[in-house]
Design an enzyme around this catalytic site. Structure first.
Site, mmCIF file in Angstrom:
data_model
loop_
_atom_site.group_PDB
_atom_site.id
_atom_site.type_symbol
_atom_site.label_atom_id
_atom_site.label_comp_id
_atom_site.label_asym_id
_atom_site.label_seq_id
_atom_site.Cartn_x
_atom_site.Cartn_y
_atom_site.Cartn_z
ATOM 1 N N GLU A 122 0.792 -1.240 0.000
ATOM 2 C CA GLU A 122 0.000 0.000 0.000
ATOM 3 C C GLU A 122 0.822 1.287 0.000
ATOM 4 O O GLU A 122 0.628 2.152 0.855
ATOM 5 C CB GLU A 122 -0.948 0.002 1.209
ATOM 6 N N GLU B 152 -6.274 -10.515 -1.367
ATOM 7 C CA GLU B 152 -7.086 -10.319 -0.156
ATOM 8 C C GLU B 152 -8.568 -10.263 -0.522
ATOM 9 O O GLU B 152 -9.304 -9.370 -0.097
ATOM 10 C CB GLU B 152 -6.663 -9.031 0.565
HETATM 11 C C1 XIL Z 1 -6.367 -6.298 8.326
HETATM 12 C C2 XIL Z 1 -6.715 -7.507 9.192
HETATM 13 O O1 XIL Z 1 -7.618 -8.320 8.481
HETATM 14 C C3 XIL Z 1 -7.347 -7.055 10.492
HETATM 15 O O2 XIL Z 1 -7.552 -8.151 11.362
HETATM 16 C C4 XIL Z 1 -6.451 -6.012 11.167
HETATM 17 O O3 XIL Z 1 -7.106 -5.524 12.310
HETATM 18 C C5 XIL Z 1 -6.129 -4.879 10.211
HETATM 19 O O4 XIL Z 1 -5.552 -5.386 9.025
HETATM 20 N N1 XIL Z 1 -4.947 -4.576 3.717
HETATM 21 C C6 XIL Z 1 -3.964 -5.401 4.190
HETATM 22 C C7 XIL Z 1 -4.238 -6.301 5.344
HETATM 23 O O5 XIL Z 1 -2.897 -5.496 3.564
HETATM 24 O O6 XIL Z 1 -3.110 -6.513 6.126
HETATM 25 C C8 XIL Z 1 -5.363 -5.763 6.204
HETATM 26 O O7 XIL Z 1 -5.665 -6.755 7.188
HETATM 27 C C9 XIL Z 1 -6.561 -5.445 5.342
HETATM 28 C C10 XIL Z 1 -6.224 -4.367 4.341
#
Ligand code: XIL
Length: 541
Positions: A277, A390
């Site tokens: 990101e 994701e």
């Molecule tokens: C999220 C997790 O799912 C949560 O449990 C945590 O509280 C915050 O992070 N992008 C990403 C992930 O790269 O690491 C994030 O995961 C969601 C957004």
């Protein structure tokens, strides 16, 4: 009332009043000790076990163990003030680079302590703390609305195309049933939180390898590949990395972090999200011509070079791991253009980058299919592999993957219309992924089921909260061939959508056409509509 009774009553009342006057209430003792309390937070239910100690000098110390949805943490509160029946205190939390202060005030009423907490401008929230342990949060979501039977596993159905993965900090705090489900249906796992800098490397000389080692071992035992997440990110990264802000020191800390973590699992992890990101949200015609990098601590201390450095350190630490740049919303608009500018520069500078992760936090009814397909081919044209890292398609609430963004939470069951619309979106997505299977390495769902997801309440995944497959599961596997048995005339037993609402036979017919490779996105859309029409019909009749 006789005069004797009246005298007695008066005596009692007087002695009670006297007792009150003689023994001033030891307020702190009423408040001291252990209290349990639950708050609904944007991240799900949080249970606080408070312990208040007041010493002889009247100084109060307040600590708590907190059960969050996916972690346990210990808190030591600051600015604790006890005054009569009231208590005030504050919690300081670190989210990524920013520190937040959560204010609490409590008032004792009988044997209940009503606590209000407020978080900046977001308003207050009340919860009642008691001496008794609260009931555990409901383990089950509402009953499934449709009975979906599958007899082909998604990981097998796409075996020849790409890996199917899920995210979770397995195996800790997952039930036996959930672990079985994960190992059965998925071929890859991404640690959801435990490999992030704040969890694995909370202090310069402090490492927590317990959970990460356990995950890697468990995955190995269950024949799942592991994708590492994530080495360099603006969020969930402790401030000690940037202390002093001296570029050479920050660079050394980055190198040591990557060397130690990626080095520890060298040869055991298939791939790594090296940088996560790095590009700003939004953007416009002007920014789309630039990398439009997020103003993170990494950028501030090391400049745009930080990405190249991270990839070089990762390659050194684990030469065989596939190295990713991972981001959300990079498939669309100016952010997509910026991602092309950034990736081209990294490649030109010799950064050892192999692949791009499109996170894929989408919303049912608003999935940007055309952008996704174009992004896949754009990245492939740079010579990069692509994964959907994701994936979740929410039924309610906001799209986008920003950490900490306020989300709409609702645990009411999804309607059949919602489930079918979601199934249709998933089918369209997978028909695109399958079409580009030569470029796509892996498709990972961000969670295991609709209870084990950061988007809890928005029903985003393939299994409901009770581990039952949803229509989305069936619609996805209906797109694939029946495990190489091309000559088998009828695959109709492969997919069954049962129940009063989703007619089984139509699912089979469409599944067969899909297996012959004839299903276009428009057709998938029509299937969804016809299922919906039948569904209304079934409800009406
Ligand atoms: C999220 C997790 O799912 C949560 O449990 C945590 O509280 C915050 O992070 N992008 C990403 C992930 O790269 O690491 C994030 O995961 C969601 C957004």
């Amino acid at each position: 009332m006789s005069s004797k009774t009246l005298t007695c009553f008066c005596c009692l009342a007087l002695s009670a009043a006297f007792a009150l006057a003689q023994e001033p209430k030891q307020i702190s003792e009423d408040l001291t000790g252990t209290w349990h309390c639950q708050f609904e937070s944007p991240f799900g239910l949080q249970t606080y076990h408070f312990h208040l100690v007041v010493d002889n000098a009247g100084d109060a110390t307040l600590k708590a163990e907190v059960d969050d949805r996916d972690e346990e943490r210990k808190v030591e509160f600051v600015d604790v003030k006890v005054d009569g029946d009231s208590i005030e205190f504050a919690e300081v939390r670190q989210f990524g680079e920013r520190e937040f202060r959560i204010e609490y005030s409590g008032k004792l009423e009988g044997d209940e302590l009503t606590i209000t907490r407020s978080f900046g401008q977001r308003g207050g929230q009340d919860a009642v703390a008691t001496r008794n342990l609260p009931k555990p949060p409901p383990k089950e979501d509402p009953a499934p609305v449709v009975d979906v039977k599958i007899d082909r596993l998604i990981k097998d159905a796409f075996e020849d195309s790409f890996l199917i993965g899920m995210a979770g900090d397995l195996p800790s705090r997952y039930s036996e049933e959930e672990l079985k489900l994960a190992a059965e249906h998925f071929a890859a796992v991404t640690p959801e939180n435990c490999m992030k800098p704040e969890r694995v490397h909370p202090g310069e000389d402090r490492w927590n390898f317990e959970q990460t080692d356990a995950l890697v071992q468990w995955a190995e035992k269950n024949d799942m590949t592991v994708h590492g997440h994530t080495l360099v990110w603006h969020a969930q990264t402790p401030n000690w990395f940037f202390e002093g802000r001296d570029p050479e020191t920050v660079k050394r800390r980055m190198e040591e972090h990557i060397e130690t973590l990626a080095g520890r699992y060298k040869g055991k992890l298939q791939s790594w999200d090296v940088v996560n990101e790095a590009i700003n949200d939004g953007g416009d015609a002007e920014t789309s011509k630039t990398e439009n990098l997020r103003n993170s601590n990494w950028l501030q201390t090391l400049g745009p070079e930080f990405l190249t450095l991270a990839f070089k350190f990762a390659r050194q630490a684990d030469p065989d791991a596939v190295l990713y740049y991972n981001d959300y919303n990079i498939e669309s608009g100016p952010k997509h253009e910026s991602s092309m500018v950034l990736l081209s520069r990294l490649l030109a500078d010799g950064a050892p980058i192999d692949a791009v992760g499109i996170q894929g936090h989408w919303r049912s009814g608003r999935v940007p299919f055309e952008d996704i397909e174009k992004a896949i081919t754009d990245y492939a044209s740079l010579g990069l592999k692509v994964s959907i890292t994701e994936l979740d398609v929410t039924i309610r609430g906001e799209s986008g993957g920003q950490f900490g963004r306020r989300r709409f939470r609702n645990s009411s069951p999804p309607s059949l219309e919602d489930l079918n619309a979601q199934a249709e979106d998933y089918a369209k997505l997978f028909s695109i992924f399958k079409k580009h299977e030569d470029v796509i390495e892996r498709v990972t769902f961000w969670g295991l089921n609709d209870r084990r997801t950061w988007r809890w309440g928005q029903h985003p995944l393939l299994f409901d909260g009770n581990n039952n497959p949803k229509p989305a599961y069936a619609s996805i596997i209906a797109l694939t061939d029946g495990k190489g048995d091309e000559n088998t005339p009828d695959h109709s037993n492969n997919v069954k959508i049962e129940g009063t609402c989703l007619p089984c036979r139509d699912g089979q017919r469409q599944g067969k056409r899909a297996r012959r490779g004839q299903l276009t996105a428009n057709e998938v859309e029509r299937i969804g509509q016809s299922l919906l029409a039948r569904l209304h019909h079934a409800h009406d009749s």
